[in-house]
Enzyme design. Structure first.
Site, mmCIF file in Angstrom:
data_model
loop_
_atom_site.group_PDB
_atom_site.id
_atom_site.type_symbol
_atom_site.label_atom_id
_atom_site.label_comp_id
_atom_site.label_asym_id
_atom_site.label_seq_id
_atom_site.Cartn_x
_atom_site.Cartn_y
_atom_site.Cartn_z
ATOM 1 N N LYS A 193 0.857 -1.178 0.000
ATOM 2 C CA LYS A 193 0.000 0.000 0.000
ATOM 3 C C LYS A 193 0.894 1.229 0.000
ATOM 4 C CE LYS A 193 -3.738 2.267 2.598
ATOM 5 N NZ LYS A 193 -4.610 2.161 3.789
ATOM 6 N N LYS B 31 -2.288 -1.536 -3.599
ATOM 7 C CA LYS B 31 -3.092 -0.321 -3.606
ATOM 8 C C LYS B 31 -2.177 0.885 -3.765
ATOM 9 C CE LYS B 31 -6.436 2.146 -0.650
ATOM 10 N NZ LYS B 31 -7.160 2.138 0.645
#
Length: 327
Positions: free
Chosen positions: A200, A252
């Site tokens: 992420k 992400k």
């Protein structure tokens, strides 16, 4: 100019019509591949539109149940729940309150859709803290990794007790997957899966999401989310999460990090998910509203690109709409 020797190899033969193109397509996007993120806000009398995310709302508990029902009817594979509490504090107490809005939402949606969909929940403190960070702060304002892990363990158990089938630790704390897995097992929830936000990034594409959760954040999350410049580091993070017991690993954002999705797909021995984040969604919606691109075509193309990179699952705010068109 006359061509005396026409080409014998003609790739265009397989592009002649829609039926041929469909027959030889290498990648598909089906409703089962899609996961719909949903926001529920405590105390709302009616759904509240998120201005920077056209078509997305903060739900009431009632409208959340309807949205979940509609997504399942369209064939969407899973639902990822986020919550906005009425009160926040330094340690995100509402995240572990059995009567807190996220745990109530998990219970509501589980009762609504049963086993017809996979009910997931974001396992992080940022929506619940009054400082907006993903963990507990030290006196000098840094995020305390190990104190945060203790809160994640409690939150994982609370979500599992509420009926959550998959928890998504997203705070990028070192050791979070191992701690969450151990806590679930100790509490008698060995079958609750862990979807690890393994790579992420500290991305600029999260802005509209912060509107959706009424984020209290000042500053940034660069001391725990990944540097967008780094790819080898993502491989290391993925390996750690797999070693710690992740059942699914997630990248992400998705569209600006398709190279990382590909690396994850090549490395992982579990399904790979990718999150098409709020900024990626908002850019397409804004351009389409101005007539600058064909919205429906770009939605499917963007989802196809994420699948082509290797994602088994795609979290996207278009999940229900796309599923209805892909049936």
């Amino acid at each position: 100019m006359t061509i005396t020797s026409p080409p014998t190899v003609r790739p265009r033969r397989l592009r002649r019509n829609a039926a041929l193109r469909r027959l030889v397509a290498e990648t598909d996007v089906r409703p089962r591949h899609l996961v719909l993120p949903l926001f529920v806000k405590e105390g709302l009398a009616e759904p509240a539109p998120v201005p920077s995310l056209p078509g997305v709302v903060q739900h009431t508990r009632d409208s959340l149940r309807k949205a979940a029902h509609d997504a399942v009817a369209a064939g969407v594979g899973g639902l990822m729940l986020f919550a906005v509490p009425a009160t926040r504090d330094a340690v995100g107490s509402a995240a572990t309150d059995p009567d807190g809005i996220l745990n109530q939402a998990v219970d509501d949606v589980t009762a609504e859709v049963g086993n017809d969909s996979v009910v997931m929940a974001d396992l992080c403190l940022d929506e619940f803290t009054d400082h907006g960070h993903c963990g507990v702060l030290t006196p000098d304002g840094d995020v305390d990794n190990d104190a945060t892990l203790a809160r994640y363990a409690d939150m994982a158990v609370a979500l599992a007790d509420a009926g959550c089938q998959v928890v998504g630790p997203s705070g990028m704390m070192d050791g979070q997957v191992a701690v969450v897995r151990a806590a679930l097992d100790r509490a008698g929830h060995p079958n609750v899966a862990v979807l690890a936000y393994a790579a992420k990034y500290a991305s600029g594409f999260y802005g509209p999401f912060r509107d959706a959760v009424d984020s209290q954040l000042t500053g940034d999350r660069k001391t725990y989310q990944m540097d967008p410049a780094n790819a080898v580091e993502a491989v290391r993070e993925l390996a750690l999460d797999l070693t710690e017991g992740a059942d699914i690993v997630l990248v992400k954002p998705a569209m600006s990090y398709l190279d990382i999705v590909r690396r994850a797909a090549e490395q992982a021995t579990v399904p790979v998910a990718a999150y098409q984040v709020s900024g990626e969604y908002a850019m397409v919606e804004a351009a389409a509203a101005r007539g600058w691109l064909d919205r429906d075509r770009v939605v499917v193309e963007s989802l196809t690109s994420i699948r082509r990179a290797g994602a088994s699952l795609v979290l996207t705010y278009w999940a229900t709409e796309a599923a209805e068109r892909l049936l």
